[in-house]
Write an enzyme that holds these catalytic residues in place. Structure first.
Site, PDB file in Angstrom:
ATOM      1  N   ALA A  10      48.821  26.468  80.699  1.00  0.00           N
ATOM      2  CA  ALA A  10      50.377  26.029  80.574  1.00  0.00           C
ATOM      3  C   ALA A  10      50.613  26.130  79.007  1.00  0.00           C
ATOM      4  O   ALA A  10      49.993  24.939  78.405  1.00  0.00           O
ATOM      5  CB  ALA A  10      50.549  24.691  81.132  1.00  0.00           C
ATOM      6  N   GLY A  37      47.420  31.253  77.522  1.00  0.00           N
ATOM      7  CA  GLY A  37      45.946  31.174  77.682  1.00  0.00           C
ATOM      8  C   GLY A  37      45.695  32.625  76.999  1.00  0.00           C
ATOM      9  O   GLY A  37      46.157  33.695  77.754  1.00  0.00           O
ATOM     10  N   LYS A  38      44.271  33.034  76.549  1.00  0.00           N
ATOM     11  CA  LYS A  38      44.123  34.150  76.017  1.00  0.00           C
ATOM     12  C   LYS A  38      43.929  35.275  77.214  1.00  0.00           C
ATOM     13  O   LYS A  38      44.331  36.181  77.202  1.00  0.00           O
ATOM     14  CB  LYS A  38      42.870  34.117  75.011  1.00  0.00           C
ATOM     15  CG  LYS A  38      43.133  33.288  73.703  1.00  0.00           C
ATOM     16  CD  LYS A  38      41.944  33.532  72.672  1.00  0.00           C
ATOM     17  CE  LYS A  38      42.025  35.117  72.196  1.00  0.00           C
ATOM     18  NZ  LYS A  38      43.183  35.448  71.483  1.00  0.00           N
ATOM     19  N   THR A 200      41.647  43.444  63.924  1.00  0.00           N
ATOM     20  CA  THR A 200      43.259  43.586  63.537  1.00  0.00           C
ATOM     21  C   THR A 200      43.501  42.913  62.285  1.00  0.00           C
ATOM     22  O   THR A 200      42.754  41.829  61.984  1.00  0.00           O
ATOM     23  CB  THR A 200      43.817  42.852  64.753  1.00  0.00           C
ATOM     24  OG1 THR A 200      43.282  41.252  64.819  1.00  0.00           O
ATOM     25  CG2 THR A 200      43.698  43.565  65.927  1.00  0.00           C
ATOM     26  N   GLY A 202      46.988  42.228  60.796  1.00  0.00           N
ATOM     27  CA  GLY A 202      48.249  41.892  60.543  1.00  0.00           C
ATOM     28  C   GLY A 202      48.988  43.012  60.277  1.00  0.00           C
ATOM     29  O   GLY A 202      48.806  44.183  60.771  1.00  0.00           O
ATOM     30  N   ALA A 203      49.740  43.117  58.979  1.00  0.00           N
ATOM     31  CA  ALA A 203      50.551  43.995  58.616  1.00  0.00           C
ATOM     32  C   ALA A 203      49.970  45.085  57.812  1.00  0.00           C
ATOM     33  O   ALA A 203      50.472  46.436  57.857  1.00  0.00           O
ATOM     34  CB  ALA A 203      51.339  43.379  57.362  1.00  0.00           C
ATOM     35  N   ASP A 228      57.915  35.807  66.712  1.00  0.00           N
ATOM     36  CA  ASP A 228      56.822  34.891  67.312  1.00  0.00           C
ATOM     37  C   ASP A 228      55.680  35.619  67.568  1.00  0.00           C
ATOM     38  O   ASP A 228      55.630  36.528  68.157  1.00  0.00           O
ATOM     39  CB  ASP A 228      57.363  34.292  68.534  1.00  0.00           C
ATOM     40  CG  ASP A 228      56.516  33.172  69.350  1.00  0.00           C
ATOM     41  OD1 ASP A 228      55.257  33.177  68.771  1.00  0.00           O
ATOM     42  OD2 ASP A 228      56.672  32.472  70.091  1.00  0.00           O
ATOM     43  N   THR A 230      52.788  34.627  68.359  1.00  0.00           N
ATOM     44  CA  THR A 230      51.896  34.175  69.730  1.00  0.00           C
ATOM     45  C   THR A 230      51.433  35.126  70.646  1.00  0.00           C
ATOM     46  O   THR A 230      52.618  35.603  71.094  1.00  0.00           O
ATOM     47  CB  THR A 230      52.440  32.807  70.334  1.00  0.00           C
ATOM     48  OG1 THR A 230      53.029  31.863  69.514  1.00  0.00           O
ATOM     49  CG2 THR A 230      51.633  32.201  71.459  1.00  0.00           C
ATOM     50  N   ASP A 234      46.372  39.287  71.812  1.00  0.00           N
ATOM     51  CA  ASP A 234      45.932  39.373  73.297  1.00  0.00           C
ATOM     52  C   ASP A 234      46.876  40.659  73.960  1.00  0.00           C
ATOM     53  O   ASP A 234      45.952  41.478  74.581  1.00  0.00           O
ATOM     54  CB  ASP A 234      46.496  38.036  74.081  1.00  0.00           C
ATOM     55  CG  ASP A 234      45.634  37.063  73.871  1.00  0.00           C
ATOM     56  OD1 ASP A 234      44.403  36.937  73.114  1.00  0.00           O
ATOM     57  OD2 ASP A 234      46.236  35.885  73.699  1.00  0.00           O
TER      58      ASP A 234
END
Length: 287
Positions: A10, A37-38, A200, A202-203, A228, A230, A234
């Site tokens: 959660a 959760g991943k 990975t 990022g940019a 966002d 987040t 995943d």
């Protein structure tokens, strides 16, 4: 088929003007309770990419709403066990730039039993995939079982844990890390040899290497305005494994995964921000 031994949390999401510094108290501008959760994020990403995914996990007595959301997205939840303790949860703080800081309590995610994994993987066979992350227990046992059954193992080494990585690595087909985790891994272990490695950045996009191939593949990031971040990693992981499981070559699978992650960061939340395959196709077709 894809089997995912993964966390179900959660997410208590707080929106802030700026992430707090040590000792600082700030007032949240908004709050929401969301599925995260991943593991759950990755299972939903697989399902929205069009893949078939069986989730192996656990929630507490307070977790029925999370299992229902997974099922509504097309995730097979027959192997999600109800535990007597509390479900896992995360406190997610997100500032206006889209950057985040996250605190995780494992809860039922660390109460998995080997027999839970055995029951699920009894349905698996050669060529199927097992996905793992570092937010549950019994990863090593699951990876070993999967390898013995001729499955391929995709492992997200996050949150980074050197001991966990060393234990799982001999069974891994695809290792997925972000740039920070890759640096930690190199510092702790030197050069790591796996059949497939996805980093990975990022940019700066995604770097892909395969054992026996001299040249690495670089997939550039898509330019978007983040809301966002987040769950972006995943989203990419779920789409990537879904693409590979569907028979796509790594470059095509990565292009779809990078597009999905780019769309996800333009939306608030974790699992709720993951796009559908049709949205990704439309987004990539517009560029």
């Amino acid at each position: 088929m894809i089997f995912n031994l993964g966390s179900i949390n959660a997410d208590h999401v707080y929106r802030l003007a700026q992430l707090p510094h040590a000792g600082e108290t700030v007032t949240a501008q908004g709050y929401a309770r969301l599925l995260g959760g991943k593991g759950a994020n990755q299972s939903i990403a697989v399902a929205r990419a069009g893949g078939q995914v069986v989730h192996i996990g656990a929630v507490g007595a307070d977790g029925d709403w999370m299992v229902e959301l997974l099922s509504a997205d097309g995730v097979d939840v027959r192997h999600v066990r109800r535990d007597q303790g509390a479900s896992g949860h995360a406190v997610v703080t997100v500032e206006q730039s889209g950057e985040n800081a996250i605190l995780i309590h494992a809860g039922a995610n660390r109460a998995l039993r080997i027999e839970d994994v055995e029951a699920a993987l009894a349905e698996a066979g050669p060529g199927d995939w097992l996905m793992l992350q570092n937010e549950t227990n019994v990863q090593v046992e699951a990876a070993r079982m999967a390898q013995d059954r001729g499955m391929r193992v995709a492992y997200s080494a996050a949150p980074f844990d050197e001991a966990a990585l060393r234990a799982v690595l001999p069974h891994v087909t695809l290792l997925m890390v972000n740039e920070g985790e890759a640096a930690q891994m190199t510092q702790a272990m030197g050069a790591v040899q796996v059949p497939m490695l996805c980093v990975t950045r990022g940019a700066r996009g995604v770097l892909w290497t395969e054992a026996g191939c001299r040249d690495a593949v670089t997939i550039p990031a898509r330019k978007v305005v983040p809301v966002d971040t987040t769950g972006a990693g995943d989203t990419l992981a779920g789409y990537l494994v879904a693409g590979l499981a569907a028979g796509l070559n790594p470059e095509r699978a990565l292009q779809g995964a990078v597009g999905a992650a780019a769309l996800a960061v333009t939306r608030p939340g974790a699992s709720g921000a993951i796009p559908l395959a049709a949205e990704v196709a439309a987004f990539l077709g517009q560029e």
